[in-house]
Scaffold this motif. Sequence first.
Motif, PDB file in Angstrom:
ATOM      1  N   LYS A 142       0.813  -1.321  -0.014  1.00 12.06           N
ATOM      2  CA  LYS A 142       0.099   0.067   0.122  1.00 12.06           C
ATOM      3  C   LYS A 142       0.917   1.171  -0.045  1.00 12.06           C
ATOM      4  CE  LYS A 142      -3.597   0.378   2.825  1.00 12.06           C
ATOM      5  NZ  LYS A 142      -4.333   0.128   3.981  1.00 12.06           N
ATOM      6  N   TYR A 143       1.909   1.082   0.807  1.00 16.79           N
ATOM      7  CA  TYR A 143       2.679   2.460   1.044  1.00 16.79           C
ATOM      8  C   TYR A 143       3.295   2.825  -0.584  1.00 16.79           C
ATOM      9  CZ  TYR A 143       6.856   5.197   2.118  1.00 16.79           C
ATOM     10  OH  TYR A 143       7.854   6.113   2.372  1.00 16.79           O
ATOM     11  N   ALA A 144       3.673   1.734  -1.224  1.00 13.34           N
ATOM     12  CA  ALA A 144       4.378   1.673  -2.510  1.00 13.34           C
ATOM     13  C   ALA A 144       3.449   2.504  -3.571  1.00 13.34           C
ATOM     14  CB  ALA A 144       5.013   0.568  -3.127  1.00 13.34           C
ATOM     15  N   ALA A 145       2.081   1.699  -3.371  1.00 12.26           N
ATOM     16  CA  ALA A 145       0.897   2.167  -4.370  1.00 12.26           C
ATOM     17  C   ALA A 145       0.754   3.773  -4.061  1.00 12.26           C
ATOM     18  CB  ALA A 145      -0.304   1.450  -3.963  1.00 12.26           C
ATOM     19  N   PHE A 146       0.795   4.180  -2.695  1.00 11.77           N
ATOM     20  CA  PHE A 146       0.405   5.475  -2.575  1.00 11.77           C
ATOM     21  C   PHE A 146       1.573   6.661  -2.951  1.00 11.77           C
ATOM     22  CE2 PHE A 146      -2.933   3.795   0.585  1.00 11.77           C
ATOM     23  CZ  PHE A 146      -4.082   4.373  -0.114  1.00 11.77           C
ATOM     24  N   LYS A 147       2.737   6.082  -2.579  1.00  8.15           N
ATOM     25  CA  LYS A 147       3.768   7.006  -2.979  1.00  8.15           C
ATOM     26  C   LYS A 147       4.018   7.003  -4.397  1.00  8.15           C
ATOM     27  CE  LYS A 147       7.261   8.049  -0.696  1.00  8.15           C
ATOM     28  NZ  LYS A 147       7.616   9.239  -0.181  1.00  8.15           N
ATOM     29  N   ARG A 148       3.667   6.052  -5.182  1.00  6.16           N
ATOM     30  CA  ARG A 148       3.668   6.086  -6.778  1.00  6.16           C
ATOM     31  C   ARG A 148       2.432   6.471  -7.451  1.00  6.16           C
ATOM     32  NH1 ARG A 148       7.057   0.268  -7.301  1.00  6.16           N
ATOM     33  NH2 ARG A 148       8.946   1.035  -5.960  1.00  6.16           N
ATOM     34  N   LYS A 149       1.261   6.492  -6.528  1.00  8.90           N
ATOM     35  CA  LYS A 149       0.011   6.817  -7.194  1.00  8.90           C
ATOM     36  C   LYS A 149      -0.309   5.537  -8.160  1.00  8.90           C
ATOM     37  CE  LYS A 149       0.089  11.687  -6.215  1.00  8.90           C
ATOM     38  NZ  LYS A 149      -0.256  13.032  -6.438  1.00  8.90           N
ATOM     39  N   LYS A 150      -0.221   4.482  -7.650  1.00  8.09           N
ATOM     40  CA  LYS A 150      -0.452   3.254  -8.644  1.00  8.09           C
ATOM     41  C   LYS A 150      -1.524   2.670  -7.724  1.00  8.09           C
ATOM     42  CE  LYS A 150       2.791   3.805 -11.648  1.00  8.09           C
ATOM     43  NZ  LYS A 150       2.532   4.152 -13.154  1.00  8.09           N
ATOM     44  N   TYR A 151      -2.877   3.183  -7.725  1.00  4.50           N
ATOM     45  CA  TYR A 151      -3.714   2.896  -6.924  1.00  4.50           C
ATOM     46  C   TYR A 151      -4.534   1.526  -7.003  1.00  4.50           C
ATOM     47  CZ  TYR A 151      -3.542   7.863  -5.688  1.00  4.50           C
ATOM     48  OH  TYR A 151      -3.211   9.311  -5.247  1.00  4.50           O
ATOM     49  N   LYS A 152      -4.229   0.878  -8.277  1.00  9.42           N
ATOM     50  CA  LYS A 152      -4.902  -0.129  -8.402  1.00  9.42           C
ATOM     51  C   LYS A 152      -4.139  -1.475  -7.433  1.00  9.42           C
ATOM     52  CE  LYS A 152      -6.453   0.360 -13.161  1.00  9.42           C
ATOM     53  NZ  LYS A 152      -6.466   0.018 -14.594  1.00  9.42           N
ATOM     54  N   LEU A 153      -3.026  -1.039  -7.315  1.00  5.42           N
ATOM     55  CA  LEU A 153      -2.100  -2.073  -6.172  1.00  5.42           C
ATOM     56  C   LEU A 153      -2.776  -2.317  -4.863  1.00  5.42           C
ATOM     57  CD1 LEU A 153       1.786  -1.238  -6.933  1.00  5.42           C
ATOM     58  CD2 LEU A 153       0.541  -3.303  -7.535  1.00  5.42           C
ATOM     59  N   ILE A 154      -3.533  -0.950  -4.335  1.00  2.24           N
ATOM     60  CA  ILE A 154      -4.512  -1.304  -3.232  1.00  2.24           C
ATOM     61  C   ILE A 154      -5.329  -2.323  -3.030  1.00  2.24           C
ATOM     62  CG2 ILE A 154      -5.785   0.211  -1.638  1.00  2.24           C
ATOM     63  CD1 ILE A 154      -4.345   2.709  -2.978  1.00  2.24           C
ATOM     64  N   TYR A 155      -5.905  -2.888  -4.351  1.00  5.02           N
ATOM     65  CA  TYR A 155      -6.825  -3.829  -4.210  1.00  5.02           C
ATOM     66  C   TYR A 155      -6.134  -5.156  -3.672  1.00  5.02           C
ATOM     67  CZ  TYR A 155     -10.457  -1.081  -6.808  1.00  5.02           C
ATOM     68  OH  TYR A 155     -11.154  -0.127  -7.203  1.00  5.02           O
TER      69      TYR A 155
END
Length: 276
Positions: A142-155
């Motif tokens: 989640k941290y990587a997803a938010f830092k990179r704004k790759k929000y699909k990883l949050i799923y």
Amino acid sequence: MKEADIVFIVLVFRNDKDLIDLIKSVNLKIKTTYKIVVVNSYYDEASKQTIEKVATKYNCDFINVPNRGYGSGNNKGIQFATENYKFEFVVICNPDTEIIKFNYRDLAGKEKNIIAPEIITLQNNKQNPFRLINSKLLDSIKYAAFKRKKYKLIYIDIVINKLAKIFVRKYNNLINKKEYGIYSCHGSFLIIGREAMRVLGELYNEEMFLFSEEDHVAKLAMKKNIVTLMNSNIQILHKEDGSVKFIDSKIMDMIGESFIKYYEYWYSEFSVKENR
């Protein structure tokens, strides 16, 4: 110092109509001694006066605080409660919640715990348990997803947590178990015992303006050896669904900002040392 079995802390931002509904539900459903502390997150003088009039009408305590977010406002409310009341439990609740069922006997012997009630939305979604899995790996994704704004990883995190939640809820329903340990509870309505409150200290990270407060409280409770209990005998209506529209990038950016602060507080080398 005044005495009350339960002190309710309600942080309000302009929302007087929901506040009235919540107060009425407390007055109707709570059959032990209690006090409601209304914490006004300041917007302007007109809204402040409106909220203060509601508090006065219903015999609630009223304090006004700067609008510095969910954590700051609730910390101020907790501070007021501990300085002015001898209590057994603190309830931190949003104004858009209402009590459906609450028997004080269900809290017997839980002064050292956080208690998560059954929170039901208008869409009949069950918001507790909020999270069942404490995983640095999932937090790192989640941290990587938010830092990179790759929000699909949050799923990835959402799906894993949802499957765990479905399994645990179905299992406990099958064996008719109404109370069991969980990792974290939803922030719209939580109950904290007197001893748990003393051990936890300052509950919220005030650098997190909104969102991820559940993650911070769960991590703090785990660090302090405070057990969070799901108790489905206590039932709460939450009139705001709380679901996130993932197409709304502004909301996701706000969630990301808070989660990044949470992650860096608990997992950075400096913070880990600081919190030992």
